[in-house]
Design an enzyme around this catalytic site. Sequence first.
Site, short mmCIF file in Angstrom:
data_model
loop_
_atom_site.label_atom_id
_atom_site.label_comp_id
_atom_site.label_asym_id
_atom_site.label_seq_id
_atom_site.Cartn_x
_atom_site.Cartn_y
_atom_site.Cartn_z
N TYR A 133 0.81 -1.22 0.00
CA TYR A 133 0.00 0.00 0.00
C TYR A 133 0.84 1.27 0.00
CZ TYR A 133 -3.61 3.36 1.32
OH TYR A 133 -4.47 4.44 1.34
N LYS A 171 1.02 4.12 -3.15
CA LYS A 171 0.68 5.54 -3.01
C LYS A 171 1.87 6.43 -3.38
CE LYS A 171 -3.61 5.23 -1.82
NZ LYS A 171 -4.68 5.70 -2.73
#
Length: 229
Positions: free
Chosen positions: A155, A159
């Site tokens: 994750y 990002k």
Amino acid sequence: MSTALITGASRGLGVVAARRLAAQGWTVLAGCREPGRLAETLDPALDIRPIALDVADDASVAAAVKEAEAHVDSLDVLVNNAAIVGEMVEPAEAGADVLREAYETNVFGLVRVTRAFLPLLRRAEQPRLVMVSSSLGSLADMSDWRWENHPYLAYPSSKAALNMISVMYARTMPDVLVTVVNPGFTATDLNDHQGTQTVEEGADAIVAAALDTTSPSGRFVERDGLVPW
């Protein structure tokens, strides 16, 4: 009349941002995988129009463009909000398959959607592209040991990739105002509602970026100001 498309708009930050923009008179296309289910939950007084959209599927995105064109002539704002956490595996143990799952939605999905909807976006007088990121994608913040309780690879790195893609969009598309937003640690399904902010608070930065037509392109912002890259 202002128009927006928000991906991942069936719940959480996406649906709250959709409701808040619609409450200001906007027509909002709510991209989600189950538009019928979302339609059952909406206030009929708000102009929110659910459309089928799976950002990880080329055919779904192409069909969503055609559906959007049946609703609106242009898009003032495209909000790339759809995201998944992916597997929470520590870096040394994470294989390419772990990253691939998160990247398919969080990185490839936003590129797929942005490219497909850019012609519709560019028909607007002041087109804006809002990219929903996270402080976990900030290299500066993640280099700080305060974040040692989130040592997972998929994750945060997805990002960080979103952030670089957004910077490149801002540099190469001067006709589109690109804003990267950090909603903050918000209580949503994405984190099993462990966040310390309400969804309304988390949506503040998204809504502000959607409404903004005057700030410089290529910024990373949150409710209280700039976020370090």
